[in-house]
Design an enzyme around this catalytic site. Structure first.
Site, PDB file in Angstrom:
ATOM      1  N   LYS A  28     -24.799  -7.250   9.778  1.00  0.00           N
ATOM      2  CA  LYS A  28     -25.209  -6.283  10.796  1.00  0.00           C
ATOM      3  C   LYS A  28     -25.728  -5.003  10.146  1.00  0.00           C
ATOM      4  CE  LYS A  28     -22.449  -6.457  14.396  1.00  0.00           C
ATOM      5  NZ  LYS A  28     -21.089  -6.268  14.922  1.00  0.00           N
ATOM      6  N   ARG A  98     -18.471  -0.557  14.666  1.00  0.00           N
ATOM      7  CA  ARG A  98     -18.777  -1.994  14.725  1.00  0.00           C
ATOM      8  C   ARG A  98     -18.470  -2.656  13.399  1.00  0.00           C
ATOM      9  NH1 ARG A  98     -25.012  -2.113  16.229  1.00  0.00           N
ATOM     10  NH2 ARG A  98     -24.444  -4.178  17.043  1.00  0.00           N
ATOM     11  N   GLY A 107     -17.534 -12.859  17.790  1.00  0.00           N
ATOM     12  CA  GLY A 107     -16.324 -12.596  18.546  1.00  0.00           C
ATOM     13  C   GLY A 107     -15.069 -12.406  17.717  1.00  0.00           C
ATOM     14  N   ARG A 342     -30.432 -10.844  13.797  1.00  0.00           N
ATOM     15  CA  ARG A 342     -29.977 -11.755  12.747  1.00  0.00           C
ATOM     16  C   ARG A 342     -30.692 -13.085  12.960  1.00  0.00           C
ATOM     17  NH1 ARG A 342     -23.990 -12.046  15.413  1.00  0.00           N
ATOM     18  NH2 ARG A 342     -24.794 -12.121  17.503  1.00  0.00           N
ATOM     19  N   HIS A 458     -19.493 -16.739  25.335  1.00  0.00           N
ATOM     20  CA  HIS A 458     -18.692 -17.185  24.193  1.00  0.00           C
ATOM     21  C   HIS A 458     -18.724 -18.715  24.070  1.00  0.00           C
ATOM     22  CE1 HIS A 458     -14.865 -18.357  22.223  1.00  0.00           C
ATOM     23  NE2 HIS A 458     -15.175 -17.348  21.422  1.00  0.00           N
ATOM     24  N   SER A 768     -21.000 -48.563  -9.826  1.00  0.00           N
ATOM     25  CA  SER A 768     -20.960 -47.872  -8.554  1.00  0.00           C
ATOM     26  C   SER A 768     -19.624 -47.148  -8.498  1.00  0.00           C
ATOM     27  CB  SER A 768     -21.080 -48.886  -7.416  1.00  0.00           C
ATOM     28  OG  SER A 768     -20.994 -48.195  -6.188  1.00  0.00           O
ATOM     29  N   TYR A 855     -28.480 -43.197  -7.035  1.00  0.00           N
ATOM     30  CA  TYR A 855     -28.418 -43.255  -5.573  1.00  0.00           C
ATOM     31  C   TYR A 855     -27.023 -42.916  -5.062  1.00  0.00           C
ATOM     32  CZ  TYR A 855     -25.973 -47.728  -6.002  1.00  0.00           C
ATOM     33  OH  TYR A 855     -25.059 -48.691  -6.310  1.00  0.00           O
TER      34      TYR A 855
HETATM   35  P1  ADP Z   1     -20.562  -8.269  17.973  1.00  0.00           P
HETATM   36  O1  ADP Z   1     -20.445  -8.397  16.525  1.00  0.00           O
HETATM   37  O2  ADP Z   1     -19.426  -8.848  18.730  1.00  0.00           O
HETATM   38  O3  ADP Z   1     -21.888  -8.706  18.485  1.00  0.00           O
HETATM   39  P2  ADP Z   1     -21.502  -5.567  18.136  1.00  0.00           P
HETATM   40  O4  ADP Z   1     -21.053  -4.629  17.106  1.00  0.00           O
HETATM   41  O5  ADP Z   1     -22.848  -6.108  17.990  1.00  0.00           O
HETATM   42  O6  ADP Z   1     -20.423  -6.716  18.279  1.00  0.00           O
HETATM   43  O7  ADP Z   1     -21.377  -4.837  19.499  1.00  0.00           O
HETATM   44  C1  ADP Z   1     -21.468  -5.504  20.708  1.00  0.00           C
HETATM   45  C2  ADP Z   1     -22.382  -4.782  21.635  1.00  0.00           C
HETATM   46  O8  ADP Z   1     -21.967  -3.451  21.807  1.00  0.00           O
HETATM   47  C3  ADP Z   1     -23.810  -4.669  21.162  1.00  0.00           C
HETATM   48  O9  ADP Z   1     -24.554  -5.797  21.430  1.00  0.00           O
HETATM   49  C4  ADP Z   1     -24.299  -3.508  21.992  1.00  0.00           C
HETATM   50  O10 ADP Z   1     -24.646  -3.958  23.273  1.00  0.00           O
HETATM   51  C5  ADP Z   1     -23.082  -2.644  22.079  1.00  0.00           C
HETATM   52  N1  ADP Z   1     -23.196  -1.560  21.118  1.00  0.00           N
HETATM   53  C6  ADP Z   1     -22.748  -1.504  19.864  1.00  0.00           C
HETATM   54  N2  ADP Z   1     -23.070  -0.331  19.276  1.00  0.00           N
HETATM   55  C7  ADP Z   1     -23.774   0.347  20.191  1.00  0.00           C
HETATM   56  C8  ADP Z   1     -24.415   1.623  20.192  1.00  0.00           C
HETATM   57  N3  ADP Z   1     -24.419   2.410  19.125  1.00  0.00           N
HETATM   58  N4  ADP Z   1     -25.035   2.000  21.315  1.00  0.00           N
HETATM   59  C9  ADP Z   1     -25.052   1.203  22.404  1.00  0.00           C
HETATM   60  N5  ADP Z   1     -24.478   0.013  22.474  1.00  0.00           N
HETATM   61  C10 ADP Z   1     -23.825  -0.425  21.372  1.00  0.00           C
HETATM   62 MG    MG Z   2     -23.563  -8.016  18.232  1.00  0.00          MG
HETATM   63 MG    MG Z   3     -17.894  -9.087  20.068  1.00  0.00          MG
END
Ligand code: ADP
Ligand code: MG
Ligand code: MG
Length: 881
Positions: A28, A98, A107, A342, A458, A768, A855
């Site tokens: 990320k 994050r 998740g 990604r 999910h 073999s 093989y």
């Molecule tokens: P995951 O790894 O579970 O996808 P993320 O870190 O991507 O978690 O966060 C999930 C969601 O939270 C993102 O898709 C986005 O919608 C929201 N989010 C995360 N950071 C921000 C931010 N700086 N501003 C607005 N929304 C955010």
């Molecule tokens: Mg995400």
């Molecule tokens: Mg999540």
């Protein structure tokens, strides 16, 4: 550590990191940096590296020296860039925290949004934005996420408060709560926090931030994350990174929203822009299934300018990364921001189509395309789908979330699914929706059915990753966990234990079990496999004992039979009596009499195999298992046999008992049978050669039979059996008066055979490697008894893998290498192959390539997997990897 850089900034078109720095910044963080530098709108922030996480654990959960200063420095820089301060009472900066490791773990580690709000800042935010509903909604979300994710409070406490507030007002949607309602909810949330945590909700934003960072690092070692890494073989990572990023708001009102999209359809691979979004929503609202999201086509209709912008950015990202992208975005007051990109997870079908299409589009090369498809993933394509002509009783329809077809008994919890699978039952896991707690049950089930959630829920995402069929968001069903049943269309009630069938490609749910058909090997798949065959060096054969299996394997591209187990032919109902007679005969004459009954049947078997393989090489292994495996065990069976053989039942019973062995796998089996009862192998060689001679003479086939002698540990065994075989073969050949070539070789499946392979090669034209037995005998590990402790060994990482699944390269693999080297020393042109189950397991196939085998041979359904893995091996070698 103390001196190296710990935190990397991104914002305002510049970034200290880039996409190549995944190990250090997590996927990320690395992509947020990359997107920033290529001019994609990304809210600024910074990434705390995985090295800090690593140091944190090395250091007994203490941060490295200098960390705090570096964090403050970056926070100040972010505040300066944004022109706002964290916790400010007039115009506060809010951030998200994050997690993100080098490998994506959907998740597994939760995100905290709106951090920096407190009792003053919320008022400031309301005034500054002129939107007090928004400010209080942001605060209540923050309290909920922070308490849940950072402090480990159960989310249910807050959900109950929220539900009650909605009930009081008689509304269903969160969005119908107004500013006053939310303000009251915040009060109740804080009370709940205090009651549980025995302290006030933290008001100092720095304190909030550090506690959240602690929680992300802490989550690296939680059970869910550890389980996911183990399940997906993710090893060797330093830890997770933490991204601290300024917030943008999708919950600002009806001109704001949030969504996820894929640059191509992750389920079919079609080049269509595919995604879901919700207006006036934040973060995970889309995936959590709180409201049912809308598709991008409605974004196009309702907000065409934003849609166009999103489409352009999607194109830009796909062209930049040269792969299908999975993108998370947020719209704040009509302005679009990218929050994540990604390489998207995809079904096998989509992986193949996208790889082939991208070659056609000139985006990637054929070699890259081959490397884009994971060998193991092909498994999904090689399995049956529903027979289109079979009658179906469709009782519900949901979203086609992950393709394939599966049937089984209905269960309603992950634990039940796991229990049922343990005793060999096939089950379908039915849930309202799934969460990371259900992963083990999803793994155990044949398929997954959920009542709620979209294509990016999910359940859908995880099932696609696992290659499991899934029907999601099936609004036709009402799940009642209490009564252990669900109701489908027209009030049809399906109870726990009832059988249903899912079609993950159409979203249909059917009562009962529906028959399936074989997959198609043409189209995109066929094209990809042509490239695969162009790039690989290793040949791929199959393990097959019947013309039917051989036909399937040929369709899958097998280039011969690497292992035909003749004993399987002995088990067929009409033959087993003759076989038993042979084993239990008192003398040579008796044995010969019984063998002469078997001879024509064996010859028939080989005729069928040779015909089906049309001149491709066929390796036939002479009788291998301990004889008692063929014998009757119940009194009734013994009596029946006694009647046929015209002997006393008691005599027969004694004989059966006499043949019992304490360690049959190390007992009277393999070539030891051939040495003590030469007439058995003579009969088999006779049958093989007659079949070959007849087909060559009468039907014009070109056949070079390969006669394989099992369980050799001493060259003299092979010398004796080889000269016996030559005598019989030449006798048959001269009787038919045809010119027939044949090879005689051996299995290398005992450590002593590998250690003395140079001597054995004097008598063998091919080796073999029987890596199933070689694994048993190298480890001293009985495959049949290992179930009691092997899973525990793997779980505790005492063994990195189940050595019967993935070849143990450090031990068993060394014997394979030694066998190859020594064999070639004596006989440079010796043919080398492997015929254990490992021959269809990608990491083992790559090893076989590196060891220089000619093989691999595997079960029919794994042939394409082995072909692809062999191509990967060759391409990786070419790239020096
Ligand atoms: P995951 O790894 O579970 O996808 P993320 O870190 O991507 O978690 O966060 C999930 C969601 O939270 C993102 O898709 C986005 O919608 C929201 N989010 C995360 N950071 C921000 C931010 N700086 N501003 C607005 N929304 C955010
Ligand atoms: Mg995400
Ligand atoms: Mg999540």
């Amino acid at each position: 550590m103390a001196k190296s850089k710990m935190i990397y900034f991104f914002g305002d078109g510049k970034a200290e990191g880039n996409a190549k720095m995944k190990e250090l910044l997590g996927g990320k963080g690395a992509n947020l940096a990359e997107m920033t530098s290529i001019g994609v709108p990304v809210p600024p922030g910074f990434t705390i590296s995985t090295e800090v996480c690593h140091a944190f654990y090395e250091n007994n959960r203490e941060y490295p020296e200098g960390y705090e200063q570096e964090l403050k420095k970056h926070l100040t820089a972010l505040e300066k860039l944004m022109g706002k301060k964290l916790g400010d009472s007039k115009d506060p900066l809010l951030v998200s925290v994050r997690s993100g490791a080098a490998a994506s773990m959907p998740g597994m580690m939760d995100t905290i949004l709106n951090l920096g709000l407190n009792d003053q800042a919320v008022v400031g935010l309301a005034e500054k934005t002129g939107n007090s509903r928004f400010a209080w909604d942001a605060y209540r979300r923050f309290i909920q996420m922070f308490s849940n994710v950072a402090m480990g409070m159960k989310g249910g406490v807050f959900e109950t408060i929220l539900e009650k507030a909605k009930d009081r007002k008689g509304i269903e949607l969160d969005t119908d709560l107004d500013s006053n309602d939310l303000q009251k909810i915040v009060e109740e949330y804080k009370k709940a926090y205090k009651a549980h945590m025995k302290s006030d909700f933290p008001q100092d934003p720095l304190d909030q931030l550090q506690k959240s960072i602690d929680a992300v690092f802490g989550s690296w070692m939680n059970d869910r994350a550890i389980h996911y890494r183990r399940l997906n073989n993710i090893t060797g990572l330093l830890g997770t990174a933490v991204n601290v990023q300024s917030m943008v708001f999708g919950n600002f009102g009806d001109d704001s929203g949030t969504g996820v999209c894929f640059s191509r359809d992750p389920s079919t691979g079609k080049k269509i822009f595919y995604g879901e979004y919700l207006m006036n929503a934040q973060g995970e609202d889309v995936v959590a299934g709180i409201r049912t999201p809308e598709t991008l086509s409605s974004l196009k209709k309702k907000h065409s300018r934003i849609y166009k912008e999103l489409e352009d950015l999607k194109d830009k990202l796909e062209a930049h990364y040269r792969d299908m992208q999975d993108i998370e975005f947020t719209i704040e007051k009509h302005k679009l921001y990218m929050l994540q990109t990604r390489n998207g997870k995809r079904t096998a079908k989509a992986a193949v189509k996208i790889a082939v299409d991208m070659v056609t589009e000139g985006l990637i090369s054929e070699k890259e395309a081959v490397l884009r498809v994971e060998p193991d993933q092909l498994d999904q394509l090689l399995h049956p789908s529903l027979d289109p002509s079979a009658p179906k009783n469709v009782v519900a329809k949901g979203l086609p979330a992950s393709p394939g077809a599966a049937g089984g008994e209905v269960v309603f919890s992950a634990d039940e699914a796991e229990e049922a699978a343990r005793i060999g039952l096939k089950v379908i896991l039915v849930r309202v929706e799934t969460s990371p707690e259900d992963i083990h049950g999803m793994h155990a089930a044949q398929g997954i059915l959920t009542a709620r959630g979209g294509m990016t829920s999910h359940a859908a995402v995880v099932a696609r990753g696992m290659g499991k069929c899934c029907v999601a968001g099936c609004g036709d069903i009402k799940v009642d966990y209490k009564a252990q049943q669900f109701t489908a269309r027209n009030g049809v009630v399906v109870k726990k234990g009832d059988v249903i069938t899912l079609d993950g490609s159409t979203g249909e749910v059917m009562l009962g079990s529906v028959p399936t058909v074989q997959p198609e090997m043409t189209g995109d798949f066929g094209r990809l496999m042509e490239w695969v065959d162009k790039f690989r060096r290793l040949k791929v054969r199959t393990n097959a004992d019947t013309p039917q299996d051989s036909a399937v394997a040929r369709q899958f591209g097998a280039e011969g039979i690497g292992l035909c187990r003749t004993e399987h032919m002995f088990f067929e109902a009409e033959r087993i009596m003759a076989v038993r007679e042979m084993i239990l005969a008192e003398d040579l004459e008796g044995r010969k009499r019984a063998l002469s009954k078997i001879l024509p049947m064996q010859k028939g078997d080989f005729l069928g195999l040779f015909r089906e393989m049309k001149g491709l090489p066929v390796t036939i292994r002479l009788l291998d298992p301990p004889l008692h495996e063929f014998l009757p065990h119940t009194d009734k069976e013994i009596e029946d046999l006694a009647r046929v053989m015209n002997v006393q039942a008691a005599t027969l019973k004694n004989k059966v008992e006499f043949l019992h062995e304490f360690n049959p796998m190390l007992g009277h089996r393999g070539c030891r049978l051939g040495i003590t009862f030469p007439e058995i192998y003579d009969m088999q060689v006779h049958a093989i050669m007659e079949a070959a001679c007849q087909l060559i003479k009468e039907e014009g086939y070109e056949i070079v039979p390969e006669i394989m002698i099992p369980l050799v540990g001493e060259v003299k065994e092979l010398a004796i059996l080889r000269s016996n075989a030559i005598r019989v073969a030449d006798e048959v050949i001269s009787r038919y008066r045809v010119d027939v070539q044949y090879l005689i070789g051996t299995m290398i499946e005992l450590p002593r055979a590998a250690l003395t392979a140079d001597e054995i090669a004097r008598e063998a034209e091919f080796f073999s490697f029987g890596t199933n037995d070689l694994t048993q005998t190298t480890y001293g590990l009985s495959r049949d008894d290992a179930g009691k402790f092997l899973p525990y060994y793997v779980e505790r990482e005492i063994y990195p893998n189940d050595p019967f699944v993935a070849l143990d390269q450090g031990g068993v693999g060394q014997l394979v290498k030694m066998g190859c080297e020594k064999g070639r020393q004596t006989r440079p042109e010796i043919k080398l192959g492997i015929c254990g189950e490992h021959g269809g397991e990608p990491s083992s196939v790559i090893f076989c390539h590196q060891a220089g085998l000619d093989y691999v041979s595997c079960s029919p359904y794994r042939v394409p997997i082995a072909r692809l893995a062999a191509a990967h091996a060759a391409l990786l070698e070419e790239q020096g990897r």
